[in-house]
Design a protein around this motif. Structure first.
Motif, PDB file in Angstrom:
ATOM      1  N   THR A   1       0.933  -1.131   0.018  1.00  0.00           N
ATOM      2  CA  THR A   1       0.268   0.265  -0.116  1.00  0.00           C
ATOM      3  C   THR A   1       0.817   1.234   0.068  1.00  0.00           C
ATOM      4  N   GLY A   2       1.843   1.426   0.948  1.00  0.00           N
ATOM      5  CA  GLY A   2       2.786   2.495   0.784  1.00  0.00           C
ATOM      6  C   GLY A   2       3.393   2.614  -0.399  1.00  0.00           C
ATOM      7  N   PHE A   3       3.893   1.660  -1.142  1.00  0.00           N
ATOM      8  CA  PHE A   3       4.473   1.786  -2.575  1.00  0.00           C
ATOM      9  C   PHE A   3       3.504   2.528  -3.534  1.00  0.00           C
ATOM     10  N   ILE A   4       2.165   1.905  -3.307  1.00  0.00           N
ATOM     11  CA  ILE A   4       1.427   2.400  -4.286  1.00  0.00           C
ATOM     12  C   ILE A   4       1.042   3.823  -4.255  1.00  0.00           C
ATOM     13  N   GLU A   5       0.928   4.261  -2.752  1.00  0.00           N
ATOM     14  CA  GLU A   5       0.700   5.733  -2.672  1.00  0.00           C
ATOM     15  C   GLU A   5       1.738   6.717  -2.933  1.00  0.00           C
ATOM     16  N   SER A   6       3.001   6.026  -3.116  1.00  0.00           N
ATOM     17  CA  SER A   6       4.131   6.950  -3.442  1.00  0.00           C
ATOM     18  C   SER A   6       4.212   7.001  -4.969  1.00  0.00           C
ATOM     19  N   MET A   7       3.327   6.193  -5.640  1.00  0.00           N
ATOM     20  CA  MET A   7       3.493   6.416  -6.987  1.00  0.00           C
ATOM     21  C   MET A   7       2.281   7.365  -7.681  1.00  0.00           C
ATOM     22  N   LYS A   8       1.770   7.768  -6.614  1.00  0.00           N
ATOM     23  CA  LYS A   8       0.156   8.495  -6.959  1.00  0.00           C
ATOM     24  C   LYS A   8       0.777   9.694  -7.298  1.00  0.00           C
ATOM     25  N   ASP A   9       0.077  10.369  -8.380  1.00  0.00           N
ATOM     26  CA  ASP A   9       0.590  11.874  -8.487  1.00  0.00           C
ATOM     27  C   ASP A   9      -0.291  12.618  -7.467  1.00  0.00           C
ATOM     28  N   PRO A  10       0.498  13.679  -6.750  1.00  0.00           N
ATOM     29  CA  PRO A  10       0.086  14.359  -5.654  1.00  0.00           C
ATOM     30  C   PRO A  10      -1.270  15.482  -6.107  1.00  0.00           C
ATOM     31  N   VAL A  11      -1.328  15.684  -7.368  1.00  0.00           N
ATOM     32  CA  VAL A  11      -2.442  16.679  -7.624  1.00  0.00           C
ATOM     33  C   VAL A  11      -3.693  15.821  -8.052  1.00  0.00           C
ATOM     34  N   THR A  12      -3.649  14.711  -8.903  1.00  0.00           N
ATOM     35  CA  THR A  12      -4.656  13.851  -9.410  1.00  0.00           C
ATOM     36  C   THR A  12      -4.899  12.678  -8.785  1.00  0.00           C
ATOM     37  N   GLY A  13      -3.855  12.263  -7.753  1.00  0.00           N
ATOM     38  CA  GLY A  13      -4.214  11.071  -7.256  1.00  0.00           C
ATOM     39  C   GLY A  13      -4.016   9.863  -7.896  1.00  0.00           C
ATOM     40  N   LEU A  14      -3.803   9.798  -9.257  1.00  0.00           N
ATOM     41  CA  LEU A  14      -3.803   8.997 -10.088  1.00  0.00           C
ATOM     42  C   LEU A  14      -2.333   8.206 -10.045  1.00  0.00           C
ATOM     43  N   VAL A  15      -2.285   6.923 -10.330  1.00  0.00           N
ATOM     44  CA  VAL A  15      -0.979   6.268 -10.282  1.00  0.00           C
ATOM     45  C   VAL A  15      -0.111   6.701 -11.571  1.00  0.00           C
ATOM     46  N   LYS A  16       1.019   6.971 -11.662  1.00  0.00           N
ATOM     47  CA  LYS A  16       1.651   7.368 -12.636  1.00  0.00           C
ATOM     48  C   LYS A  16       2.746   6.570 -12.906  1.00  0.00           C
ATOM     49  N   SER A  17       3.181   6.145 -14.267  1.00  0.00           N
ATOM     50  CA  SER A  17       4.227   5.021 -14.464  1.00  0.00           C
ATOM     51  C   SER A  17       5.609   5.646 -14.192  1.00  0.00           C
ATOM     52  N   ASP A  18       5.721   7.125 -14.642  1.00  0.00           N
ATOM     53  CA  ASP A  18       6.970   7.650 -14.521  1.00  0.00           C
ATOM     54  C   ASP A  18       7.519   7.883 -12.853  1.00  0.00           C
ATOM     55  N   ARG A  19       6.676   7.452 -11.957  1.00  0.00           N
ATOM     56  CA  ARG A  19       7.054   7.693 -10.690  1.00  0.00           C
ATOM     57  C   ARG A  19       7.350   6.349 -10.030  1.00  0.00           C
ATOM     58  N   ALA A  20       7.201   5.162 -10.946  1.00  0.00           N
ATOM     59  CA  ALA A  20       7.683   3.972 -10.447  1.00  0.00           C
ATOM     60  C   ALA A  20       9.394   3.725 -10.073  1.00  0.00           C
ATOM     61  N   TYR A  21      10.020   4.184 -10.910  1.00  0.00           N
ATOM     62  CA  TYR A  21      11.426   3.936 -10.621  1.00  0.00           C
ATOM     63  C   TYR A  21      11.964   4.824  -9.497  1.00  0.00           C
ATOM     64  N   PRO A  22      11.708   6.237  -9.444  1.00  0.00           N
ATOM     65  CA  PRO A  22      12.108   6.787  -8.284  1.00  0.00           C
ATOM     66  C   PRO A  22      11.516   6.478  -6.848  1.00  0.00           C
ATOM     67  N   THR A  23      10.279   5.735  -6.972  1.00  0.00           N
ATOM     68  CA  THR A  23       9.666   5.122  -5.797  1.00  0.00           C
ATOM     69  C   THR A  23      10.528   3.923  -5.493  1.00  0.00           C
ATOM     70  N   LEU A  24      11.004   3.167  -6.434  1.00  0.00           N
ATOM     71  CA  LEU A  24      11.764   1.790  -6.027  1.00  0.00           C
ATOM     72  C   LEU A  24      13.415   2.373  -5.463  1.00  0.00           C
ATOM     73  N   LEU A  25      13.550   3.282  -6.002  1.00  0.00           N
ATOM     74  CA  LEU A  25      15.037   4.077  -5.627  1.00  0.00           C
ATOM     75  C   LEU A  25      15.100   4.192  -4.107  1.00  0.00           C
ATOM     76  N   GLN A  26      13.908   4.548  -3.647  1.00  0.00           N
ATOM     77  CA  GLN A  26      13.741   5.051  -2.311  1.00  0.00           C
ATOM     78  C   GLN A  26      13.672   3.781  -1.147  1.00  0.00           C
ATOM     79  N   LEU A  27      13.765   2.536  -1.828  1.00  0.00           N
ATOM     80  CA  LEU A  27      13.685   1.466  -1.146  1.00  0.00           C
ATOM     81  C   LEU A  27      15.089   0.883  -0.975  1.00  0.00           C
ATOM     82  N   LEU A  28      15.972   1.546  -1.764  1.00  0.00           N
ATOM     83  CA  LEU A  28      17.399   1.141  -1.527  1.00  0.00           C
ATOM     84  C   LEU A  28      17.928   1.323  -0.075  1.00  0.00           C
TER      85      LEU A  28
END
Length: 357
Positions: free
Chosen positions: A133-160
Motif C-alpha cells: 500500500t505504501g509503495f502504491i501511495e508513493s506512485m500516485k500523482d499528488p495533484v490528480t491522485g492517479l498512479v503514474k508510470s513515471d513515478r515507479a522508478y523513483p519510488t523503487l530507488l527510495q527502497l534502497l
C-alpha cells in the motif's frame, strides 16, 4: 549507477516474490507474460494513459516495425548523427579508443532490460495486485491522485538501503549533469558556429564566439526550465519526448545518410529534407492519428528520401556533387576487439528478440 540499478531490480523482485527475488521473477512471468513480449500486436497489451484510462501499447511499439521500420530512424539518428552523442566518440584520443568506448556502451545498453524494464514490470504487478500500500501511495500523482508510470522508478530507488541509496542518487545526479553539459555544449556550438558565425557576424573574434555560446546555453536552459513543468502532467514523459523528437529525426537522418553515402546529394536536396521533416510529420499526425509515431517516422523518411533523390538527380544532372564526401574502406576499419564485441552484442540482441518475441 549499475550497482544501484541491479540492487533496485533485486528489491523489486523481492517485494513481488515475498522476500525471494527468483520467485518474484517467476511470478512476473506467470502474472503478466505479455509484458515480456518485445514484438506487440494490436490490442495485445493495454497500458495506463495517465488520465485514469488505458491505451494500446501498440501505438508505442508497433509490432514488426520495431525491427524493420521506423525504429531504425530514431536509433540511427540519435546514436549516429546526434552531436550530443557523437561528440563523445570524437573526443577520444584515437579511433581505436572511440571504438572501444562504443562497444563498452553497447554492452552496458544490454543491461537496460534488467535494470529498467524488470523493475517497471514489478511495479506494475505491485500496483495491480495491491502488494504494498505504501509503495502504491508513493506512485500516485499528488495533484490528480492517479498512479503514474513515471513515478515507479523513483519510488523503487527510495527502497534502497542507506548508503547505496545515496550512492545511486549521487551517480544519477552526476549522469544528469554530464548529459546537460553535453547538451549545452552541442546547442551553443551549433548556434554559434553554424548560425551566428555564418550569417550574423562572420568576423566575430574567438572571445565573442565564446560569449555568444555561453548566452545561447543560458537561453536554452531557460527555455527548458519553462517547458519541463509541463512534462510533469504526462504519464510517461519519455514516450512524449520520443514522439516529438521524431518530428525532426527523419529529416536529420535523411540529410546525414545521403550526405555521407551518396555523392550526388545536393545542398538544396538537404535543405528540402530539413524544411519538410516537421510539416510532413504534423500532417501525418493530424490526418492519420491512429498511425503509431514510429511508423510515421518511417513514412516521413521514405517521402523525404524520395524527394532528395529526385531533386539531387534533376539539379546535378546525375553527376557527383563537387563537395561530396569521399568514402574509402579505410574509414570503416575496425580492430579485432571491436569485431568480436560487435558480433557478441548483435548475437545477444538477436537472442533476446527470439526468446521474447
Amino acid at each position: 549507477l549499475i550497482a544501484g540499478g541491479l540492487a533496485t531490480t533485486y528489491i523489486a523482485l523481492q517485494m513481488v516474490g515475498s522476500g525471494d527475488a527468483w520467485d518474484g521473477l517467476n511470478l512476473l512471468r506467470r502474472e503478466v507474460p505479455g509484458h515480456f513480449s518485445m514484438i506487440l500486436s494490436k490490442g495485445e497489451m493495454m497500458i495506463p494513459d495517465g488520465a485514469g484510462g488505458t491505451r494500446d501499447a501498440y501505438l508505442d511499439l508497433p509490432g514488426i516495425s520495431v525491427l524493420v521500420g521506423g525504429m531504425w530512424i530514431t536509433n540511427l539518428s540519435y546514436w549516429g548523427f546526434n552531436q550530443y552523442i557523437t561528440q563523445r566518440a570524437l573526443a577520444a584520443k584515437s579511433l581505436d579508443e572511440a571504438q572501444k568506448g562504443m562497444i563498452f556502451a553497447g554492452f552496458l545498453k544490454l543491461l537496460m532490460p534488467l535494470i529498467v524494464v524488470i523493475p517497471g514490470i514489478a511495479a506494475y504487478v505491485i500496483v495491480s495486485n495491491g502488494i504494498d500500500t505504501g509503495f502504491i501511495e508513493s506512485m500516485k500523482d499528488p495533484v490528480t491522485g492517479l498512479v503514474k508510470s513515471d513515478r515507479a522508478y523513483p519510488t523503487l530507488l527510495q527502497l534502497l538501503p542507506v548508503g547505496l541509496k545515496g550512492l545511486a542518487f549521487a551517480a544519477l545526479t552526476a549522469a544528469i549533469v554530464s548529459s546537460l553539459a553535453s547538451m549545452a555544449n552541442s546547442t551553443s556550438t551549433i548556434f554559434t558556429m553554424d548560425i551566428f558565425n555564418k550569417y550574423i557576424d562572420r568576423d566575430a573574434s574567438e572571445a565573442k564566439q565564446v560569449k555568444v555560446g555561453r548566452i545561447t546555453a543560458l537561453v536554452a536552459f531557460g527555455v527548458a526550465s519553462l517547458v519541463a513543468p509541463a512534462l510533469g502532467a504526462l504519464d510517461q514523459a519519455f514516450q512524449f519526448i520520443q514522439e516529438y523528437t521524431g518530428f525532426i529525426s527523419p529529416g536529420v537522418f535523411a540529410i546525414f545518410f545521403f550526405g555521407v553515402f551518396w555523392k550526388k546529394t545536393t545542398s538544396n536536396a538537404a535543405l528540402t529534407g530539413a524544411a519538410l521533416s516537421i510539416p510532413l510529420s504534423v500532417v501525418l499526425k493530424v490526418v492519420f492519428p491512429a498511425l503509431p509515431f514510429i511508423d510515421r517516422m518511417g513514412v516521413v523518411f521514405l517521402i523525404l528520401a524520395a524527394l532528395m533523390i529526385v531533386i539531387s538527380l534533376v539539379e546535378g544532372k546525375g553527376k557527383d556533387h563537387p563537395n561530396s564526401i569521399e568514402i574509402t574502406k579505410e574509414l570503416f576499419s575496425t580492430s579485432t576487439t571491436f569485431k568480436i564485441g560487435a558480433v557478441l552484442i548483435a548475437g545477444i540482441t538477436a537472442a533476446l528478440y527470439i526468446v521474447f518475441w
